[in-house]
Design an enzyme around this catalytic site. Structure first.
Site, short mmCIF file in Angstrom:
data_model
loop_
_atom_site.label_atom_id
_atom_site.label_comp_id
_atom_site.label_asym_id
_atom_site.label_seq_id
_atom_site.Cartn_x
_atom_site.Cartn_y
_atom_site.Cartn_z
N LYS A 24 0.85 -1.21 0.00
CA LYS A 24 0.00 0.00 0.00
C LYS A 24 0.88 1.25 0.00
O LYS A 24 0.65 2.19 -0.76
CB LYS A 24 -0.94 -0.01 1.22
CG LYS A 24 -2.06 -1.05 1.10
CD LYS A 24 -2.86 -1.22 2.39
CE LYS A 24 -3.85 -2.38 2.24
NZ LYS A 24 -4.60 -2.66 3.49
N ASP A 49 -10.99 2.88 4.20
CA ASP A 49 -11.33 1.45 4.12
C ASP A 49 -12.84 1.25 4.00
O ASP A 49 -13.30 0.17 3.62
CB ASP A 49 -10.86 0.73 5.39
CG ASP A 49 -9.59 -0.08 5.19
OD1 ASP A 49 -9.33 -0.49 4.05
OD2 ASP A 49 -8.89 -0.30 6.19
N GLN A 77 -4.67 -1.46 9.84
CA GLN A 77 -4.61 -2.79 9.23
C GLN A 77 -5.20 -3.84 10.17
O GLN A 77 -4.87 -3.88 11.36
CB GLN A 77 -3.15 -3.12 8.87
CG GLN A 77 -2.98 -4.42 8.09
CD GLN A 77 -3.56 -4.38 6.67
OE1 GLN A 77 -3.73 -3.31 6.08
NE2 GLN A 77 -3.89 -5.54 6.14
N1 GUN Z 1 -6.84 -6.79 6.35
C1 GUN Z 1 -7.17 -7.51 5.24
N2 GUN Z 1 -7.76 -6.73 4.33
C2 GUN Z 1 -7.80 -5.48 4.84
C3 GUN Z 1 -8.27 -4.23 4.37
O1 GUN Z 1 -8.80 -4.10 3.27
N3 GUN Z 1 -8.10 -3.17 5.21
C4 GUN Z 1 -7.54 -3.28 6.43
N4 GUN Z 1 -7.45 -2.20 7.18
N5 GUN Z 1 -7.09 -4.43 6.91
C5 GUN Z 1 -7.21 -5.52 6.13
#
Ligand code: GUN
Length: 292
Positions: free
Chosen positions: A52, A119, A96
């Site tokens: 990311k 998100d 996350q």
């Molecule tokens: N863990 C797995 N997928 C995601 C996501 O799309 N966002 C976040 N914050 N954590 C994750």
């Protein structure tokens, strides 16, 4: 059979955003800024957060990675979140998941300012999405919608069976595909662990979205000729013949199902890469929506 190439499509989307960011900078405006909070050192989470942040750099975004120790208290994390909510130089951020067991995930997600919740996990955003209002749409379902739209996969009036009812994928994609508009207007059935005769349902489906997390669960006998198959599964399966010691498997037995499908997403290279592109898209939207 047409491969829904998420790797290629995500690169196109990133390229589109990169051009818009360049134009922004030329106008003397600040570039979008995304932050990611990672608690602990889970291997998969580190990989995801790393890509990311790298993607931000590629397209000219500002990015900040905040790493906290495994034993960070919930209070300390909530304090960090409050600081991010107040930070006027930050357009959006993510925490996350999964979080360590001693931290209440729900309390953390509720503390995120919905205006910075790129998100789309905050109830305010989920509610807005469900009511057809402007909202941050969670990256994975948003990515699936983009693939369907950009490849012009017919969805209007089609029967879509979603397998899985998670808050991050199954539930939101079922809402989005039943809404009016591009990649929408489908008749949606949501199947889950208590569903009886799943194969009977998937065999009726024009579109199957697999978001179950069981490797190669969907086999050729479970799909009809010409169906569209979206595979959201990304399970690490131990494999000593690979340098990493594992391979990534989707929820679909790809080779046999692809032989019957009209459109299908591969794993890896399908839905996975789209999620990062859509997180960036949400951050770009945050920059636009919040500057007024
Ligand atoms: N863990 C797995 N997928 C995601 C996501 O799309 N966002 C976040 N914050 N954590 C994750």
């Amino acid at each position: 059979m047409i491969l829904l190439n998420g790797k290629k499509t995500s690169q196109e989307i990133k390229e589109e955003i990169k051009l818009k960011v360049s134009a922004m900078k030329e106008r003397g405006e600040r570039a979008p800024h995304l932050a990611a909070v990672l608690v602990g050192s889970d291997g998969a989470s580190l990989t995801y957060v790393g890509s990311k942040v790298r993607s931000c750099e590629q397209i000219g975004f500002e990015s900040t990675l905040i790493r906290l120790e495994d034993d960070t208290t919930e209070e300390a994390l909530l304090l960090q979140i409050e600081q991010l909510n107040q930070d006027a130089t930050l357009d959006g951020y993510i925490v996350q998941l999964p979080l360590p067991k001693h931290i209440n995930e729900e309390r953390v997600l509720l503390a995120i300012d919905p205006k910075k919740d790129v998100d789309g996990f905050h109830p305010a955003n989920f509610g807005r999405m469900a009511l057809d209002l402007d909202a941050f749409i969670p990256a994975t379902p948003f990515g699936i919608m983009q693939l369907l739209e950009r490849y012009k996969v017919p969805t209007s009036g089609k029967h879509c069976v979603v397998v899985g009812r998670s808050h991050i994928v199954g539930r939101p994609i079922s809402i989005l595909m039943s809404q009016k508009g591009p990649a929408g207007d489908a008749t949606v059935t949501v199947a889950h662990s208590r569903t009886q005769n799943l194969a009977e349902l998937t065999r009726q489906a024009d579109i199957v979205v697999m978001a179950l997390g069981i490797p190669e669960y969907l086999t050729a006998d479970m799909v009809k000729e010409g169906a569209t198959i979206i595979d959201v599964g990304i399970t690490r399966v131990a494999d000593d013949t690979h340098p990493k010691g594992y391979v990534i498997k989707g929820d679909v037995a790809f080779d046999e199902v692809a032989a019957k499908a009209s459109y299908i997403t591969p794993v890896p290279g399908g839905v996975g890469p789209m999620t990062i592109a859509m997180l960036l898209q949400n951050t770009f939207l945050a920059r636009q929506w919040n500057q007024a």
